[in-house]
Design a protein around this motif. Structure first.
Motif, PDB file in Angstrom:
ATOM      1  N   SER A  29       0.405  -1.165   0.106  1.00 36.23           N
ATOM      2  CA  SER A  29      -0.305  -0.383   0.059  1.00 36.23           C
ATOM      3  C   SER A  29       1.556   1.598   0.029  1.00 36.23           C
ATOM      4  N   ILE A  30       2.224   1.494   0.607  1.00 33.65           N
ATOM      5  CA  ILE A  30       2.817   2.218   0.415  1.00 33.65           C
ATOM      6  C   ILE A  30       3.068   2.922  -1.153  1.00 33.65           C
ATOM      7  N   PRO A  31       3.544   2.088  -2.287  1.00 35.92           N
ATOM      8  CA  PRO A  31       3.877   2.651  -3.459  1.00 35.92           C
ATOM      9  C   PRO A  31       2.449   3.677  -4.243  1.00 35.92           C
ATOM     10  N   PRO A  32       1.134   3.323  -4.165  1.00 39.48           N
ATOM     11  CA  PRO A  32       0.182   4.160  -4.202  1.00 39.48           C
ATOM     12  C   PRO A  32      -0.208   5.505  -3.419  1.00 39.48           C
ATOM     13  N   ILE A  33       0.478   5.146  -1.853  1.00 42.43           N
ATOM     14  CA  ILE A  33       0.177   6.384  -1.243  1.00 42.43           C
ATOM     15  C   ILE A  33       1.209   7.501  -1.491  1.00 42.43           C
ATOM     16  N   ILE A  34       2.296   6.693  -1.918  1.00 43.50           N
ATOM     17  CA  ILE A  34       3.727   8.055  -2.512  1.00 43.50           C
ATOM     18  C   ILE A  34       3.226   8.920  -3.730  1.00 43.50           C
ATOM     19  N   LEU A  35       2.531   8.241  -4.750  1.00 39.92           N
ATOM     20  CA  LEU A  35       1.454   8.402  -5.443  1.00 39.92           C
ATOM     21  C   LEU A  35       0.358   9.061  -5.918  1.00 39.92           C
ATOM     22  N   MET A  36      -0.189   9.403  -4.597  1.00 31.92           N
ATOM     23  CA  MET A  36      -1.029  10.104  -4.454  1.00 31.92           C
ATOM     24  C   MET A  36      -0.903  11.326  -3.674  1.00 31.92           C
ATOM     25  N   TRP A  37       0.244  11.891  -2.857  1.00 30.57           N
ATOM     26  CA  TRP A  37       0.830  12.638  -2.305  1.00 30.57           C
ATOM     27  C   TRP A  37       1.319  13.336  -3.758  1.00 30.57           C
ATOM     28  N   VAL A  38       2.120  12.936  -4.744  1.00 28.48           N
ATOM     29  CA  VAL A  38       2.916  13.446  -5.529  1.00 28.48           C
ATOM     30  C   VAL A  38       1.796  14.093  -6.363  1.00 28.48           C
ATOM     31  N   PHE A  39       0.990  13.202  -6.675  1.00 30.65           N
ATOM     32  CA  PHE A  39       0.081  13.911  -7.515  1.00 30.65           C
ATOM     33  C   PHE A  39      -1.213  14.809  -6.848  1.00 30.65           C
ATOM     34  N   PHE A  40      -1.231  14.686  -5.332  1.00 30.55           N
ATOM     35  CA  PHE A  40      -1.611  15.829  -4.335  1.00 30.55           C
ATOM     36  C   PHE A  40      -0.373  17.061  -5.062  1.00 30.55           C
ATOM     37  N   PHE A  41       0.034  17.599  -4.948  1.00 33.23           N
ATOM     38  CA  PHE A  41       1.338  18.463  -4.610  1.00 33.23           C
ATOM     39  C   PHE A  41       0.687  18.933  -6.346  1.00 33.23           C
ATOM     40  N   PHE A  42       1.011  18.474  -7.381  1.00 36.14           N
ATOM     41  CA  PHE A  42       1.179  18.334  -8.225  1.00 36.14           C
ATOM     42  C   PHE A  42      -0.666  19.544  -8.698  1.00 36.14           C
ATOM     43  N   TYR A  43      -1.893  18.517  -7.904  1.00 33.52           N
ATOM     44  CA  TYR A  43      -3.204  19.474  -8.416  1.00 33.52           C
ATOM     45  C   TYR A  43      -2.663  20.649  -7.471  1.00 33.52           C
ATOM     46  N   MET A  44      -2.047  20.549  -6.340  1.00 32.94           N
ATOM     47  CA  MET A  44      -2.094  21.680  -5.201  1.00 32.94           C
ATOM     48  C   MET A  44      -1.863  23.090  -6.058  1.00 32.94           C
ATOM     49  N   THR A  45      -0.006  23.001  -6.742  1.00 28.30           N
ATOM     50  CA  THR A  45       0.526  23.115  -7.764  1.00 28.30           C
ATOM     51  C   THR A  45      -0.341  24.186  -9.011  1.00 28.30           C
ATOM     52  N   SER A  46      -1.195  23.426  -9.075  1.00 24.96           N
ATOM     53  CA  SER A  46      -1.870  23.731 -10.714  1.00 24.96           C
ATOM     54  C   SER A  46      -1.376  23.524 -11.672  1.00 24.96           C
ATOM     55  N   SER A  47      -0.500  22.618 -11.848  1.00 23.68           N
ATOM     56  CA  SER A  47       0.305  22.094 -13.003  1.00 23.68           C
ATOM     57  C   SER A  47      -0.557  20.490 -13.710  1.00 23.68           C
ATOM     58  N   LEU A  48      -1.234  20.522 -13.267  1.00 22.41           N
ATOM     59  CA  LEU A  48      -1.449  18.228 -13.422  1.00 22.41           C
ATOM     60  C   LEU A  48      -2.408  18.978 -14.863  1.00 22.41           C
ATOM     61  N   MET A  56      -4.686  10.345 -10.850  1.00 23.11           N
ATOM     62  CA  MET A  56      -4.857  10.640  -9.815  1.00 23.11           C
ATOM     63  C   MET A  56      -6.066   9.929  -9.629  1.00 23.11           C
ATOM     64  N   ILE A  57      -6.872  10.076  -9.609  1.00 25.46           N
ATOM     65  CA  ILE A  57      -8.146   9.424  -9.441  1.00 25.46           C
ATOM     66  C   ILE A  57      -8.499   8.048  -9.493  1.00 25.46           C
ATOM     67  N   ALA A  58      -7.521   7.235 -10.375  1.00 27.81           N
ATOM     68  CA  ALA A  58      -7.304   6.581 -10.647  1.00 27.81           C
ATOM     69  C   ALA A  58      -6.561   5.473  -9.702  1.00 27.81           C
ATOM     70  N   LEU A  59      -5.021   6.448  -8.948  1.00 32.89           N
ATOM     71  CA  LEU A  59      -4.581   5.713  -7.571  1.00 32.89           C
ATOM     72  C   LEU A  59      -5.380   5.233  -6.161  1.00 32.89           C
ATOM     73  N   PHE A  60      -5.911   6.742  -6.725  1.00 35.62           N
ATOM     74  CA  PHE A  60      -7.354   6.916  -5.103  1.00 35.62           C
ATOM     75  C   PHE A  60      -7.920   6.149  -5.923  1.00 35.62           C
ATOM     76  N   ILE A  61      -8.288   5.423  -6.282  1.00 33.16           N
ATOM     77  CA  ILE A  61      -9.516   3.663  -6.225  1.00 33.16           C
ATOM     78  C   ILE A  61      -8.958   2.756  -6.203  1.00 33.16           C
ATOM     79  N   ILE A  62      -7.471   2.858  -6.583  1.00 28.99           N
ATOM     80  CA  ILE A  62      -6.833   1.786  -6.716  1.00 28.99           C
ATOM     81  C   ILE A  62      -6.496   1.134  -5.095  1.00 28.99           C
TER      82      ILE A  62
END
Length: 86
Positions: A29-48, A56-62
């Motif tokens: 469960s650690i790799p999807p969590i790390i990727l979710m944090w990365v995508f969240f960072f990109f979402y918050m910086t509006s560069s997604l 990001m939604i697919a990682l959330f579902i996984i």
């Protein structure tokens, strides 16, 4: 997005709770969590990009699926086996 962030915080602690019961699921469960944090960072910086949003939604579902499988394997399956052996 608030729900995603709330789940991200909960999911980040999940491997700690799973570690004593099932190390393999905790580590998986650690790799999807790390990727979710990365995508969240990109979402918050509006560069997604739109593809990034979809990923990001697919990682959330996984991650939700992994969490439900872990809950079933750790808590549900032993209970079912216990009731079947009566």
């Amino acid at each position: 997005m608030d729900m995603f962030f709330a789940y991200l915080l909960i999911a980040s602690a999940t491997p700690l709770f799973l570690w004593l019961d099932n190390k393999k699921i905790a580590l998986s469960s650690i790799p999807p969590i790390i990727l979710m944090w990365v995508f969240f960072f990109f979402y918050m910086t509006s560069s997604l990009s739109p593809a990034g949003h979809s990923l990001m939604i697919a990682l959330f579902i996984i991650n939700v699926i992994i969490a439900h499988i872990a809950a079933f394997l750790i808590y549900g399956l032993p209970l079912i086996r216990k009731r079947m052996n009566r």
